[in-house]
Design a protein around this motif. Structure first.
Motif: not given
Ligand SMILES: [Zn+2]
Length: 261
Positions: A68, A71, A43, A73, A46
């Motif tokens: 993700c 996280c 990712c 995102s 993160c």
């Molecule tokens: Zn992530």
């Protein structure tokens, strides 16, 4: 027979989207000069290392809702779109040219064009590796269709040499060196008629879309030609022969009309 074609078509599409996800890796890592075989996919925000079930083309992105797993995102829609585009172009190659050397060469060509287009769009540079790969495909074309070799050798120079002159005359401001190499390598693979057509289509698309984008968003005046030339090449591969014969058929009928008058 239909079931067999359907089965082969599905397999080619699935293989195409898998190669598409490898293209995503190339697109992301080549401009950063990252090792693209050794490091695992992770990712961008993160650093979460993706598991195999996060790497299923298109499907993973859809089931994760474009986020993700860890996280949450956002993951760009560019990933599944490139996978899908590669799958579609591979499937179209099969539908147009069956199981043939042409299909094999075109699949390699289209994947290279997708990757180099995105990289050129972002960095204004076409990594030379893609042009070398296309040149190798072109060489295979000449060897496997050696009776028509003049067609391909003329294709190698018919667009690239005039562009090279423009390149030198404008000291590289008129056209990029990568574009010149691309038109040479793709010309060897397509032959001179299709590459000339591809170039005209590319310029047409480039000027129309670029002017539209500048009008709408006031974007920069720098133009990456790679994506437009690539689009021209893809169109020429699929419908070029038909476009050319329709054009000359039209000229013939015009000429016949003149003679009748
Ligand atoms: Zn992530």
């Amino acid at each position: 027979m239909f079931e067999f074609r359907l089965y082969i078509g599905i397999m080619i599409f699935l293989f195409g989207i898998t190669v598409g996800s490898f293209l995503n890796v190339l697109i992301y890592r080549i401009p950063k000069k990252e090792e693209f075989v050794k490091t695992r996919s992770h990712c961008m925000s993160c650093g979460y290392q993706l598991e195999w079930y996060d790497l299923i083309p298109i499907f993973s992105w859809l089931t994760l809702g474009g986020k993700c797993r860890k996280c949450k995102s956002k993951i760009s829609a560019q990933y599944p779109l490139i996978e899908l585009l590669n799958g579609i172009l591979w499937l179209l190659s099969f539908l147009f040219y069956d199981l043939s050397i042409t299909t094999l060469l075109y699949c390699g060509l289209f994947s290279s064009l997708i990757a180099l287009s995105v990289i050129d769009f972002r960095t204004y540079e076409i990594p030379v590796g893609f042009n070398i790969f296309i040149l190798v495909l072109g060489t295979i074309r000449v060897i496997t269709d050696y009776r028509s070799w003049p067609e391909y050798i003329i294709g190698l120079v018919s667009v690239s040499v005039p562009l090279l002159l423009i390149f030198y005359a404008t000291k590289g401001r008129g056209i990029g060196g990568g574009d010149v190499k691309l038109m040479g390598a793709a010309g060897l693979l397509l032959g001179w008629k299709l590459i000339v057509l591809a170039f005209f289509l590319g310029c047409l698309l480039g000027s129309v879309i670029h002017i539209a984008r500048m009008k709408i968003s006031g974007e920069s005046h720098v133009l990456a030609m790679g994506p437009y030339l690539s689009a021209g090449i893809v169109i020429a591969c699929f419908v070029g022969e038909r476009l050319i014969s329709a054009y000359f058929g039209y000229l013939d009928s015009l000429l016949a009309g003149f003679i009748l008058i």
